[in-house]
Motif scaffolding. Structure first.
Motif, mmCIF file in Angstrom:
data_model
loop_
_atom_site.group_PDB
_atom_site.id
_atom_site.type_symbol
_atom_site.label_atom_id
_atom_site.label_comp_id
_atom_site.label_asym_id
_atom_site.label_seq_id
_atom_site.Cartn_x
_atom_site.Cartn_y
_atom_site.Cartn_z
ATOM 1 N N LYS A 1 7.700 19.478 1.365
ATOM 2 C CA LYS A 1 8.874 19.221 0.466
ATOM 3 C C LYS A 1 9.714 18.046 0.627
ATOM 4 N N GLN A 2 9.159 17.282 1.796
ATOM 5 C CA GLN A 2 9.221 15.444 2.111
ATOM 6 C C GLN A 2 8.437 14.887 1.336
ATOM 7 N N VAL A 3 7.132 14.799 1.160
ATOM 8 C CA VAL A 3 6.264 14.353 0.925
ATOM 9 C C VAL A 3 7.058 13.591 -1.054
ATOM 10 N N SER A 4 7.325 14.241 -1.435
ATOM 11 C CA SER A 4 7.616 14.063 -3.296
ATOM 12 C C SER A 4 8.766 12.850 -3.047
ATOM 13 N N PRO A 5 9.427 12.855 -2.197
ATOM 14 C CA PRO A 5 11.144 12.319 -2.708
ATOM 15 C C PRO A 5 9.972 10.846 -1.532
ATOM 16 N N ALA A 6 9.382 11.120 -1.092
ATOM 17 C CA ALA A 6 9.075 9.493 0.449
ATOM 18 C C ALA A 6 8.191 8.985 -1.276
ATOM 19 N N TYR A 7 7.582 9.180 -2.008
ATOM 20 C CA TYR A 7 6.466 8.823 -2.713
ATOM 21 C C TYR A 7 7.629 8.742 -3.821
ATOM 22 N N HIS A 8 8.271 8.562 -4.345
ATOM 23 C CA HIS A 8 9.479 7.948 -5.485
ATOM 24 C C HIS A 8 10.254 7.183 -4.700
ATOM 25 N N ALA A 9 10.735 7.467 -3.323
ATOM 26 C CA ALA A 9 11.436 6.158 -2.742
ATOM 27 C C ALA A 9 10.543 5.167 -2.324
ATOM 28 N N ALA A 10 9.237 5.106 -2.333
ATOM 29 C CA ALA A 10 8.135 4.031 -2.320
ATOM 30 C C ALA A 10 7.689 3.374 -3.814
ATOM 31 N N ALA A 11 8.144 3.945 -4.660
ATOM 32 C CA ALA A 11 7.959 3.790 -6.203
ATOM 33 C C ALA A 11 9.890 2.795 -6.333
ATOM 34 N N GLN B 1 0.898 -1.387 -0.432
ATOM 35 C CA GLN B 1 0.158 -0.421 -0.137
ATOM 36 C C GLN B 1 1.110 1.164 -0.148
ATOM 37 N N GLY B 2 2.710 1.128 -0.476
ATOM 38 C CA GLY B 2 3.448 2.387 -0.395
ATOM 39 C C GLY B 2 2.696 3.548 -1.184
ATOM 40 N N ILE B 3 1.470 3.596 -2.579
ATOM 41 C CA ILE B 3 1.322 4.809 -2.850
ATOM 42 C C ILE B 3 -0.059 5.080 -3.501
ATOM 43 N N ILE B 4 -0.268 5.220 -2.056
ATOM 44 C CA ILE B 4 -2.348 5.145 -2.179
ATOM 45 C C ILE B 4 -1.962 6.470 -2.111
ATOM 46 N N PRO B 5 -2.388 7.579 -3.497
ATOM 47 C CA PRO B 5 -2.074 9.667 -3.228
ATOM 48 C C PRO B 5 -3.654 9.348 -3.075
ATOM 49 N N ASP B 6 -3.644 10.377 -1.658
ATOM 50 C CA ASP B 6 -4.913 11.260 -1.667
ATOM 51 C C ASP B 6 -6.164 11.900 -3.171
ATOM 52 N N GLY C 1 6.498 14.091 -12.045
ATOM 53 C CA GLY C 1 6.952 13.330 -10.985
ATOM 54 C C GLY C 1 6.038 13.832 -9.338
ATOM 55 N N LYS C 2 6.392 14.911 -9.431
ATOM 56 C CA LYS C 2 6.276 15.911 -8.660
ATOM 57 C C LYS C 2 4.668 15.811 -7.723
ATOM 58 N N VAL C 3 4.544 15.004 -6.988
ATOM 59 C CA VAL C 3 3.770 15.029 -5.658
ATOM 60 C C VAL C 3 3.417 15.877 -4.814
ATOM 61 N N LEU C 4 1.740 16.096 -4.770
ATOM 62 C CA LEU C 4 1.913 17.444 -4.270
ATOM 63 C C LEU C 4 1.521 16.997 -2.899
ATOM 64 N N GLY C 5 2.548 17.884 -1.384
ATOM 65 C CA GLY C 5 2.127 17.573 -0.311
ATOM 66 C C GLY C 5 1.195 18.373 0.500
ATOM 67 N N SER D 1 17.514 2.574 -13.116
ATOM 68 C CA SER D 1 16.313 2.483 -14.613
ATOM 69 C C SER D 1 15.056 2.409 -13.699
ATOM 70 N N PRO D 2 14.230 3.892 -14.198
ATOM 71 C CA PRO D 2 12.725 3.730 -13.875
ATOM 72 C C PRO D 2 12.408 2.409 -14.068
ATOM 73 N N GLY D 3 11.689 1.352 -13.360
ATOM 74 C CA GLY D 3 10.069 0.971 -12.966
ATOM 75 C C GLY D 3 9.193 0.831 -13.567
ATOM 76 N N PRO D 4 8.202 0.184 -13.897
ATOM 77 C CA PRO D 4 6.445 0.990 -13.915
ATOM 78 C C PRO D 4 6.228 1.230 -13.335
ATOM 79 N N VAL D 5 6.209 1.670 -11.671
ATOM 80 C CA VAL D 5 5.714 1.907 -10.915
ATOM 81 C C VAL D 5 6.451 2.920 -10.810
ATOM 82 N N GLU D 6 7.481 3.832 -11.268
ATOM 83 C CA GLU D 6 8.179 5.005 -11.050
ATOM 84 C C GLU D 6 7.498 5.780 -11.987
ATOM 85 N N SER D 7 7.515 5.195 -13.032
ATOM 86 C CA SER D 7 7.476 5.608 -14.995
ATOM 87 C C SER D 7 5.943 6.153 -14.339
ATOM 88 N N GLU D 8 4.581 5.050 -14.172
ATOM 89 C CA GLU D 8 3.384 5.519 -13.854
ATOM 90 C C GLU D 8 3.587 6.821 -13.185
#
Length: 179
Positions: free
Chosen positions: A83-93, A26-31, A120-124, A106-113
């Motif tokens: 500022k920590q939200v987007s890097p955390a999402y990329h680490a989880a991806a 459940q590492g990537i579930i955006p609100d 790739g910027k996730v708004l916190g 290299s970016p895999g399917p989850v990070e590419s999505e």
């Protein structure tokens, strides 16, 4: 992101690490998914949001974030958390991609999505323990009030600034009760 996570091996409910493994998936579930393609945005807001942006709401409890030395920046603690939200999402991806067997570096399917949404910027969107909100939260509040005012002004002839301020008050009051 479910379509990628579903390719992972099935979890064993009897495993001692079942709860951790389940949480990992459940590492990537955006609100929120903010789709503003049909809205004419000011340049600074358009730069922040893009056309389609993922957002994650976070709360900040009193603790170490507030015990750091005082800053001259208003709402320093929530801005730092934002500022920590987007890097955390990329680490989880990247972790999910590694579990799926992607090559490191290299970016895999989850990070590419993830990168398909606003580069790739996730708004916190962060609400602090002392009722402070992050700057991204204020941008979204302003955007909501502007859209409500635009809709209202189609039917009533009042000053735009006055109309927007009424809706800003209503949106902030509603958030104040919710948070």
């Amino acid at each position: 992101f479910t379509e990628f996570v579903n390719h992972l091996p099935k979890l064993d409910p009897n495993s001692p690490t079942y709860a951790e493994d389940l949480r990992f998936r459940q590492g990537i579930i955006p609100d929120l998914l903010l789709d503003v393609t049909s809205i004419d945005l000011p340049e600074n807001v358009a730069k922040m949001l893009g056309d389609c942006t993922l957002a994650d709401m976070k709360t900040l409890a009193p603790g170490t974030a507030y015990s750091e030395p005082a800053s001259t920046t208003p709402s320093h603690a929530v801005e730092k958390r934002q500022k920590q939200v987007s890097p955390a999402y990329h680490a989880a991806a990247r972790s999910l991609d590694a579990e799926l067997g992607s090559q490191p570096g290299s970016p895999g399917p989850v990070e590419s999505e993830l990168n398909t949404y606003n580069s790739g910027k996730v708004l916190g969107l962060v609400a602090g323990a002392y009722a402070e909100l992050s700057s991204a939260f204020h941008v979204i509040i302003d955007l909501i009030a502007s859209q409500l005012a635009e809709e209202h002004l189609q039917f009533f002839d009042i000053d735009h600034g006055m109309c927007k301020s009424i809706f800003l008050q209503q949106v902030r009051r509603g958030l104040g009760r919710a948070l």
